[in-house]
Design a protein around this motif. Structure first.
Motif, PDB file in Angstrom:
ATOM      1  N   LEU A 137       0.854  -1.180   0.000  1.00 34.73           N
ATOM      2  CA  LEU A 137       0.000   0.000   0.000  1.00 34.73           C
ATOM      3  C   LEU A 137       0.893   1.234   0.000  1.00 34.73           C
ATOM      4  CD1 LEU A 137      -2.865   1.250   0.211  1.00 34.73           C
ATOM      5  CD2 LEU A 137      -2.550   1.231   2.709  1.00 34.73           C
ATOM      6  N   ARG A 152      -1.461   6.870  -0.803  1.00 40.51           N
ATOM      7  CA  ARG A 152      -2.860   6.443  -0.872  1.00 40.51           C
ATOM      8  C   ARG A 152      -3.468   6.377   0.523  1.00 40.51           C
ATOM      9  NH1 ARG A 152      -5.385   0.677  -2.767  1.00 40.51           N
ATOM     10  NH2 ARG A 152      -7.541   1.388  -3.018  1.00 40.51           N
ATOM     11  N   VAL A 190      -9.000   1.309   2.442  1.00 37.18           N
ATOM     12  CA  VAL A 190      -7.900   0.989   1.526  1.00 37.18           C
ATOM     13  C   VAL A 190      -7.033  -0.154   2.057  1.00 37.18           C
ATOM     14  CG1 VAL A 190      -7.831   3.280   0.501  1.00 37.18           C
ATOM     15  CG2 VAL A 190      -6.399   2.795   2.510  1.00 37.18           C
TER      16      VAL A 190
END
Length: 319
Positions: free
Chosen positions: A181, A185, A236
Motif C-alpha cells: 500500500l 494512498r 484501503v
C-alpha cells in the motif's frame, strides 16, 4: 568539509510508526535491518546494486533514495562531490508500513556522516532534521536514528525527538501481508477535519501509551486505541482493519503499522502465547500473511568505516 573515509558500512532498522494513537509522532525501531555498503569512486557517477527487497524495482543510479539522501547530506556539509558504489542488502519489506523509505533516507544520511573527516559536525538532531526534509514527518526517521521508542515533533529549528522508555517485558510482533500500500494512498483518505471528541480521545490515549510502554504494559490494549486515522484508512486496507479488530476483540494491543497494511501487535508476559494461539485461527487461514517477531531494536542506525586492511578483493564485508 573534507572527506575522511572512502568506504563505510551502514546498518539501519525497520520502524513502526504511530503505535495506534501517536499519529505522525510516535515510533518504534524493530530488529529487522537493511545493510548498505558505500565505496567512493573516482568517476562522478553512482552505481547501485540491490539484493533482497526492492531488487529489480528501485532505481540503480542517482535516483536511488539512499544516493539522494547521501549526496544531499554531503552537500550540506560542504564535502566535495564524488562517484560512489552502493550495495544494498534489503530486508525491510517495501510498501508495508515498516519504514523502508525512512530507513533508506537515514542510511544515506548516516553513511554521509561516516564519510566526513569530522563526523561530529552532524549529531543525531541534525541527522533527524535532514531526514525529515525527505520524509515530511519524523515519526519513522526518529526511531531509525535513535533506536527504541521515540516521540518526535516539529519544533523551533525543525524536527526534534526524544527517547521513550520501553519496559523490557514488551515484545513486538508484525503481521506482514503480501499486499502493498502506497503511503500517499493511505494518507489520501484522511479527512481534513475530525470530530473534537475523537481528537481529545486520541490525545488521551497517546499520553497513556507513554506510561504503558514505560511501566504498565497491562495498559497497552487501551493505550493503543485510536480514533484519528485507522478507521478512515480501513477502506484501503480492509484485511488489515479486520485483523486489527479481531485481535483487539481477543484483548491484544493491535494497531496498523505506519501507513499499513502491516499490523503491529504489542504483548508482554503470557500475551505472546495468547497471540500465537489467536493467530493460528486467523492468519494461518488467510493467504498472504506472515508473522514476524524481530524484537525491539534498542540501537538505531550504525555506521563503521572499512579500513583498507579489512577489505576483500571487492572490499565486500557485508555478507
Amino acid at each position: 568539509m573534507q572527506l575522511g573515509a572512502d568506504h563505510v558500512v551502514v546498518r539501519v532498522p525497520a520502524t513502526s510508526a504511530n503505535l495506534g494513537p501517536g499519529f505522525d509522532a510516535m515510533g518504534l525501531a524493530l530488529a529487522l535491518h537493511d545493510e548498505l555498503e558505500v565505496e567512493l569512486l573516482a568517476a562522478d557517477e553512482a552505481v547501485v546494486d540491490v539484493e533482497g527487497e526492492g531488487a529489480g524495482e528501485v532505481p540503480t543510479g542517482e535516483d536511488h533514495l539512499v544516493v539522494r539522501a547521501l549526496r544531499h547530506t554531503l552537500e550540506l556539509a560542504g564535502a566535495p562531490r564524488t562517484g560512489l558504489r552502493l550495495r544494498c542488502v534489503n530486508r525491510i519489506p517495501h510498501g508495508r508500513g515498516l519504514g523502508s523509505s525512512a530507513a533508506a533516507v537515514v542510511a544515506g544520511v548516516v553513511a554521509a556522516r561516516a564519510l566526513l573527516a569530522d563526523p561530529h559536525v552532524l549529531d543525531a538532531a541534525a541527522m533527524l532534521r535532514i531526514a525529515t526534509e525527505f520524509e515530511g514527518h519524523p515519526d519513522n526517521a526518529a526511531p531509525a536514528i535513535l533506536g527504541g521508542a521515540t516521540l518526535a515533533w516539529h519544533g523551533t529549528g525543525g524536527a526534534r525527538a526524544v527517547d521513550l522508555e520501553v519496559d523490557p517485558r514488551i515484545e513486538a510482533t508484525v503481521l506482514v501481508p503480501d499486499a502493498r500500500l502506497a503511503t500517499s494512498r493511505a494518507r489520501g483518505v484522511l479527512p481534513e477535519l475530525v470530530p473534537h471528541v475523537d481528537a481529545a480521545f486520541t490525545a488521551g490515549r497517546a499520553g497513556l501509551l507513554v506510561e504503558a510502554l514505560a511501566r504498565r504494559p497491562e495498559l497497552l490494549l487501551d493505550a493503543t486505541e485510536d480514533r484519528l486515522h485507522q478507521d478512515y484508512r480501513a477502506s484501503v486496507m480492509v484485511a488489515s482493519a479486520e485483523l486489527v479488530r479481531a485481535l483487539r476483540a481477543e484483548g491484544l494491543a493491535a494497531a496498523v503499522s505506519g501507513a499499513g497494511p502491516t499490523v503491529l501487535v504489542l504483548t508482554s508476559g503470557g500475551g505472546t502465547r495468547h497471540l500465537d494461539g489467536v493467530l493460528s485461527g486467523l492468519i494461518d487461514a488467510t493467504a498472504g500473511w506472515r508473522a514476524v517477531r524481530p524484537g525491539i531494536a534498542t540501537e538505531g542506525a550504525t555506521a563503521r568505516r572499512v579500513e583498507a586492511a579489512d577489505r576483500g578483493p571487492r572490499g565486500d564485508k557485508m555478507r
